[in-house]
Design an enzyme around this catalytic site. Structure first.
Site, PDB file in Angstrom:
ATOM      1  N   HIS A 277       0.876  -1.179   0.000  1.00  0.00           N
ATOM      2  CA  HIS A 277       0.000   0.000   0.000  1.00  0.00           C
ATOM      3  C   HIS A 277       0.910   1.225   0.000  1.00  0.00           C
ATOM      4  O   HIS A 277       2.057   1.154   0.459  1.00  0.00           O
ATOM      5  CB  HIS A 277      -0.891   0.048   1.237  1.00  0.00           C
ATOM      6  CG  HIS A 277      -1.695  -1.196   1.462  1.00  0.00           C
ATOM      7  ND1 HIS A 277      -2.712  -1.578   0.635  1.00  0.00           N
ATOM      8  CD2 HIS A 277      -1.625  -2.146   2.433  1.00  0.00           C
ATOM      9  CE1 HIS A 277      -3.247  -2.702   1.075  1.00  0.00           C
ATOM     10  NE2 HIS A 277      -2.597  -3.086   2.166  1.00  0.00           N
ATOM     11  N   GLU A 315      -4.841  -4.714  -4.057  1.00  0.00           N
ATOM     12  CA  GLU A 315      -6.300  -4.679  -3.932  1.00  0.00           C
ATOM     13  C   GLU A 315      -6.792  -3.233  -3.859  1.00  0.00           C
ATOM     14  O   GLU A 315      -7.433  -2.823  -2.895  1.00  0.00           O
ATOM     15  CB  GLU A 315      -6.776  -5.491  -2.710  1.00  0.00           C
ATOM     16  CG  GLU A 315      -5.814  -5.509  -1.518  1.00  0.00           C
ATOM     17  CD  GLU A 315      -6.067  -4.389  -0.515  1.00  0.00           C
ATOM     18  OE1 GLU A 315      -6.686  -3.371  -0.886  1.00  0.00           O
ATOM     19  OE2 GLU A 315      -5.640  -4.537   0.642  1.00  0.00           O
TER      20      GLU A 315
END
Length: 361
Positions: A277, A315
């Site tokens: 991330h 994701e």
């Protein structure tokens, strides 16, 4: 094929002609500067320096039959020459970004090339070493800080999600662990682990930016964020990272092992799948060229860190079109959409072979 214009390291501007200096950080050596001195649009002299003193020289030539690097003198014929030869090879690939392979004249089987070239081609004079770009950028000879991390053997752990028990993971790095010169930006990109003892104020400021808080949902107090980072330190499946340009902090990233992450149950996870991330907190460094550089550098590092990693997973929000466009430009393929408890997500995957074959570094 002509040579790429060099970029001035101080100003970041494209220089007239082809002259310029790039930086290289061999794991086994101090940093090496490589000066590119033009002969014409298809040839240049590469001069390697350590502490300002010349240590090696080569001619780089781009001809219709490919790109050739000719080392001067006896350089490359001793194993101890590997760091400087590696720096010269990287500089050559930087100057010739479209070249898929580099022919090193007369050094097929030479000791300093044995760790770089998996192919030798015979010539009337002497065999040439052939360095393939897609293989070269997978080798941990540059970019990783010496001793930053060592892959563990495959030892099954009993700690982790009971339905997805992972291998025993190495400890997270400590301090700086990756550094690479970016010729297209004229800057050095680097990663270091976040240290909450010193970085908490910076981390708090970034997480409380409105545009960051929308995605991260961590607009909290310093005490709450300190606990967040402390929990990370006790979690073997991920660690936090500060990314910098020329040692100026720019962004925060989290690198994780996908199998034991929240993503793991949503696909057929392998032991060494990775994910990440990220956010750009320094607003002076927003924009597509720099953000794409982070995508590529993070993916490069994660593949270097563990040679058994075949896939980098992600994701992002399925509606985050800008993020998905960055993914596509860094060789991430969207496999499906699925529902997390907190968002509709796109499952993206970057495969090792495709990344090193298609993505310019």
């Amino acid at each position: 094929m002509t040579l790429r214009p060099c970029i001035d390291a101080a100003s970041g501007t494209v220089l007239d002609g082809w002259a310029g200096t790039s930086r290289h950080w061999p794991v086994a050596d101090a940093d090496i500067a490589v000066e590119c001195l033009p002969r014409d649009v298809r040839a240049a002299r590469l001069l390697a320096l350590r502490d300002g003193e010349p240590i090696a020289e080569a001619e780089l030539r781009s001809d219709p039959d490919g790109v050739r690097l000719a080392l001067t003198g006896s350089v490359g014929r001793h194993p101890a020459d590997a760091p400087v030869v590696t720096a010269l090879v990287e500089a050559a690939f930087q100057r010739c970004p479209d070249a898929r392979r580099l022919r090193v004249s007369g050094l097929g089987g030479a000791p300093a090339l044995l760790a770089l070239a998996a192919t030798v081609e015979n010539t009337p004079a002497a065999p040439d070493a052939i360095v393939e770009r897609a293989l070269f950028y997978q080798l941990p000879l540059l970019w990783l800080t010496a001793g930053a991390r060592t892959a563990y053997p495959l030892i099954r752990s009993q700690l982790g999600p009971q339905d997805r028990l992972p291998p025993l993971r190495p400890p997270q790095p400590n301090g700086p662990f990756y550094r690479r010169w970016l010729p297209q930006l004229g800057t050095t990109l680097s990663f270091r682990t976040i240290d909450r003892r010193h970085d908490l104020g910076l981390f708090h400021g970034w997480m409380n930016q409105k545009r960051v808080a929308f995605y991260w949902e961590l607009a909290q107090s310093e005490a709450e964020l300190d606990r967040y980072l402390a929990d990370q330190e006790a979690d073997p499946h991920l660690f936090g990272v500060i990314g910098s340009f020329d040692d100026v902090p720019v962004g925060y990233f989290e690198f994780y092992w996908a199998k034991e992450d929240r993503l793991g149950p949503y696909y057929d996870a392998e032991d060494f799948d990775r994910g990440w991330h990220g956010l750009i907190g320094n607003v002076e460094h927003l924009g597509r060229p720099k953000t794409l550089a982070w995508f590529r550098a993070i993916t490069h590092y994660l593949f270097l860190d563990e040679p058994r990693t075949r896939r980098i997973m992600g994701e992002p929000r399925a509606t985050h079109r800008k993020m998905l466009s960055y993914c596509a430009d860094a060789a991430y393929e969207t496999l499906k959409e699925f529902d997390f408890p907190h968002k509709r997500a796109a499952l993206v995957c970057c495969e090792r072979e495709r990344f090193f074959r298609e993505v310019p570094l």
